[in-house]
Every structure is written in structure tokens, then in C-alpha cells.
Scaffold this motif. Structure first.
Motif, PDB file in Angstrom:
ATOM      1  N   UNK A 131       0.819  -1.214   0.000  1.00 28.72           N
ATOM      2  CA  UNK A 131       0.000   0.000   0.000  1.00 28.72           C
ATOM      3  C   UNK A 131       0.851   1.262   0.000  1.00 28.72           C
ATOM      4  N   UNK A 132       2.024   1.202   0.620  1.00 30.40           N
ATOM      5  CA  UNK A 132       2.887   2.386   0.633  1.00 30.40           C
ATOM      6  C   UNK A 132       3.368   2.733  -0.773  1.00 30.40           C
ATOM      7  N   UNK A 133       3.624   1.728  -1.594  1.00 26.55           N
ATOM      8  CA  UNK A 133       4.073   1.970  -2.967  1.00 26.55           C
ATOM      9  C   UNK A 133       2.949   2.536  -3.821  1.00 26.55           C
ATOM     10  N   UNK A 134       1.754   1.960  -3.727  1.00 29.51           N
ATOM     11  CA  UNK A 134       0.637   2.470  -4.519  1.00 29.51           C
ATOM     12  C   UNK A 134       0.211   3.857  -4.045  1.00 29.51           C
ATOM     13  N   UNK A 135       0.356   4.117  -2.740  1.00 29.84           N
ATOM     14  CA  UNK A 135       0.056   5.457  -2.224  1.00 29.84           C
ATOM     15  C   UNK A 135       1.026   6.482  -2.790  1.00 29.84           C
ATOM     16  N   UNK A 136       2.303   6.114  -2.867  1.00 30.94           N
ATOM     17  CA  UNK A 136       3.306   7.016  -3.441  1.00 30.94           C
ATOM     18  C   UNK A 136       2.989   7.314  -4.902  1.00 30.94           C
ATOM     19  N   UNK A 137       2.565   6.297  -5.643  1.00 35.29           N
ATOM     20  CA  UNK A 137       2.202   6.507  -7.047  1.00 35.29           C
ATOM     21  C   UNK A 137       0.967   7.399  -7.164  1.00 35.29           C
ATOM     22  N   UNK A 138      -0.010   7.181  -6.287  1.00 33.10           N
ATOM     23  CA  UNK A 138      -1.223   7.998  -6.318  1.00 33.10           C
ATOM     24  C   UNK A 138      -0.912   9.459  -5.972  1.00 33.10           C
TER      25      UNK A 138
ATOM     26  N   UNK B 299      -5.527   0.449 -16.251  1.00 37.58           N
ATOM     27  CA  UNK B 299      -6.560   1.214 -15.539  1.00 37.58           C
ATOM     28  C   UNK B 299      -5.935   2.357 -14.746  1.00 37.58           C
ATOM     29  N   UNK B 300      -4.853   2.068 -14.007  1.00 38.22           N
ATOM     30  CA  UNK B 300      -4.209   3.108 -13.201  1.00 38.22           C
ATOM     31  C   UNK B 300      -3.693   4.221 -14.108  1.00 38.22           C
ATOM     32  N   UNK B 301      -2.989   3.847 -15.186  1.00 39.53           N
ATOM     33  CA  UNK B 301      -2.441   4.852 -16.084  1.00 39.53           C
ATOM     34  C   UNK B 301      -3.519   5.655 -16.793  1.00 39.53           C
ATOM     35  N   UNK B 302      -4.618   4.995 -17.185  1.00 31.40           N
ATOM     36  CA  UNK B 302      -5.700   5.709 -17.858  1.00 31.40           C
ATOM     37  C   UNK B 302      -6.401   6.678 -16.914  1.00 31.40           C
ATOM     38  N   UNK B 303      -6.626   6.256 -15.667  1.00 29.91           N
ATOM     39  CA  UNK B 303      -7.225   7.175 -14.697  1.00 29.91           C
ATOM     40  C   UNK B 303      -6.317   8.376 -14.453  1.00 29.91           C
ATOM     41  N   UNK B 304      -5.015   8.135 -14.342  1.00 34.61           N
ATOM     42  CA  UNK B 304      -4.072   9.246 -14.174  1.00 34.61           C
ATOM     43  C   UNK B 304      -4.146  10.194 -15.363  1.00 34.61           C
TER      44      UNK B 304
ATOM     45  N   UNK C 277      -7.731  10.250  -5.041  1.00 35.67           N
ATOM     46  CA  UNK C 277      -6.340   9.847  -4.825  1.00 35.67           C
ATOM     47  C   UNK C 277      -6.272   8.605  -3.947  1.00 35.67           C
ATOM     48  N   UNK C 278      -7.065   8.584  -2.881  1.00 39.17           N
ATOM     49  CA  UNK C 278      -7.121   7.406  -2.010  1.00 39.17           C
ATOM     50  C   UNK C 278      -7.623   6.194  -2.786  1.00 39.17           C
ATOM     51  N   UNK C 279      -8.675   6.393  -3.583  1.00 38.84           N
ATOM     52  CA  UNK C 279      -9.234   5.283  -4.360  1.00 38.84           C
ATOM     53  C   UNK C 279      -8.220   4.744  -5.365  1.00 38.84           C
ATOM     54  N   UNK C 280      -7.431   5.631  -5.950  1.00 38.64           N
ATOM     55  CA  UNK C 280      -6.417   5.216  -6.916  1.00 38.64           C
ATOM     56  C   UNK C 280      -5.390   4.302  -6.266  1.00 38.64           C
ATOM     57  N   UNK C 281      -4.965   4.658  -5.065  1.00 37.95           N
ATOM     58  CA  UNK C 281      -3.968   3.852  -4.356  1.00 37.95           C
ATOM     59  C   UNK C 281      -4.537   2.526  -3.890  1.00 37.95           C
ATOM     60  N   UNK C 282      -5.731   2.568  -3.290  1.00 35.79           N
ATOM     61  CA  UNK C 282      -6.320   1.353  -2.721  1.00 35.79           C
ATOM     62  C   UNK C 282      -6.728   0.375  -3.811  1.00 35.79           C
TER      63      UNK C 282
END
Length: 232
Positions: A107-114, A204-209, A157-162
């Protein structure tokens, strides 16, 4: 894949900083991608070989995806979105290596990306429209909506990470459980499932970003066109 725990192992510490397996794996992915990019760049030819053809195909696909969402900002967004997509694919696929966890199951890695995506939205918006013009869209069409705008920024942002963390974690845990029950009788379906899901989640992550950044860049244009239509 080694999924005997849900938290990344602490390998060593540097003073108060704990270096986990996620950090090491992330740096290994970055080094691998950097070396691969340098190798491809040094071997560019007029008649491309297989590696150059693959690299050009990936570049073209990412460019077209950006053009479909933000046609006026392809050159501006390509370095960030392209790097993000390629890193996510490599990071998600790390789980296929025996004994290695995907960094994105932490979760720390995905949070950093978000957070990186969150900051990039405002960076590109301010750079394109100017500080005052960009901040003004938070007060449009009414200043009353400002708290809702701020809540929306935080929640997405939270949803993107989680979302990324949950999907990659559940993928690795499901694969582990299947292997524990069925042994290695069905390794190929598990392998294909992991590859497909890793690619889908990276997309999905890249498209949302990309959509979030494009929204920040085009908010001023959308408001201007709306005002023009109302005046007509």
C-alpha cells in the motif's frame, strides 16, 4: 511468488529508515527499465530490429491513448504517462519471479504513485494555465462547491492507491492459495491470469491518471466553451 506474509519484509535499516523488500524491488525495476531504455536507444537503426520494433509499437500505442484523451497535450504528457504505464507493467509482473513480490502489492508503494499522480495533475494544470487561472476553476461555477472539489481530489487519490493495491494483493494471494491446493498441476492458467490482470491493472491506473491530468488541463477550455455557448 512468495506470499507467506501480507507485509513487506524489512531487509535492513539506515538510521530511522527501514528498507523493505518493496524498496529494493522497486529500485531493481527502475534500474532494469533504465538499462533497457539505454540499450534500445544505442541500437536505433533505419531498419528496426525486433527490440526497436517493439519499443516503437509501445511508444505509438501510448501516444495514441494520450491523443484520444488529451489531443492538444500529447507531447507534454507522453514522458510522464508513458513512464508510469511502463513502470506499472514491469512492477506488476514482478510477482511472476519466484520469491519476489510485486511492489504494487504494498500500500505504501501504490500510495506514493497515487500522490505522484495527484501532484502531477496540479503541476500540469498550473504550468498550462497559470497559478491563478488554474485555482479559479475550483471556484467555478460557484465558490460553494470548493469543499466538494477538495474532497473529490482527496477521495480519488485514495481510491487510486487502494484499487491498485487491493487488486494486486488479491491476485497474488489467490494464486498462492490455488498453488497450495492444486500444487503445480495448473501453473499455466495461473501464469496467464497473473499476466492479464497485471496488464489490466496497469492500464486502468495509467488511464485514470491520464484522465485526471487531462481534466486539469482542459478545465479552463471547457469553461470557456460553455460560456461561449451560453452567450450564443
Amino acid at each position: 511468488m512468495n506470499g507467506d506474509d501480507l507485509t513487506p519484509a524489512v531487509l535492513f535499516t539506515l538510521g530511522p529508515i527501514s528498507i523493505t523488500s518493496t524498496v529494493i524491488t522497486t529500485w531493481m525495476v527502475m534500474v532494469f527499465l533504465t538499462v533497457l531504455a539505454l540499450v534500445v536507444m544505442r541500437r536505433l537503426e533505419l531498419i528496426p530490429g525486433p527490440m526497436q520494433t517493439l519499443a516503437e509499437g509501445i511508444h505509438g500505442a501510448i501516444e495514441e491513448a494520450i491523443r484520444a484523451v488529451a489531443p492538444n497535450h500529447v507531447t507534454q504528457l507522453l514522458p510522464f504517462i508513458g513512464t508510469l504505464w511502463i513502470f506499472l507493467v514491469a512492477a506488476n509482473l514482478c510477482g511472476l519471479i519466484p520469491g519476489v513480490h510485486s511492489p504494487t502489492r504494498d500500500l505504501s508503494a501504490t500510495t506514493a504513485l497515487a500522490i505522484l499522480v495527484f501532484l502531477s495533475v496540479h503541476w500540469f494544470g498550473i504550468r498550462s494555465k497559470g497559478f491563478k487561472a488554474y485555482l479559479r476553476h475550483y471556484l467555478s461555477p460557484s465558490p460553494i462547491l470548493l469543499p466538494f472539489q477538495l474532497v473529490s481530489e482527496i477521495t480519488r487519490t485514495v481510491a487510486l492507491a487502494v484499487r491498485l493495491f487491493g487488486n494486486i494483493m488479491s491476485l497474488e494471494m489467490a494464486a498462492l492459495m490455488i498453488l497450495l491446493v492444486a500444487g503445480f498441476l495448473a501453473p499455466l492458467p495461473i501464469l496467464m491470469l497473473h499476466i492479464i490482470e497485471a496488464l489490466v491493472q496497469a492500464y486502468i491506473f495509467g488511464m485514470l491518471a491520464l484522465i485526471y491530468i487531462a481534466g486539469g488541463l482542459q478545465s479552463q477550455q471547457l469553461r470557456s466553451s460553455s460560456k461561449g455557448e451560453l452567450n450564443e
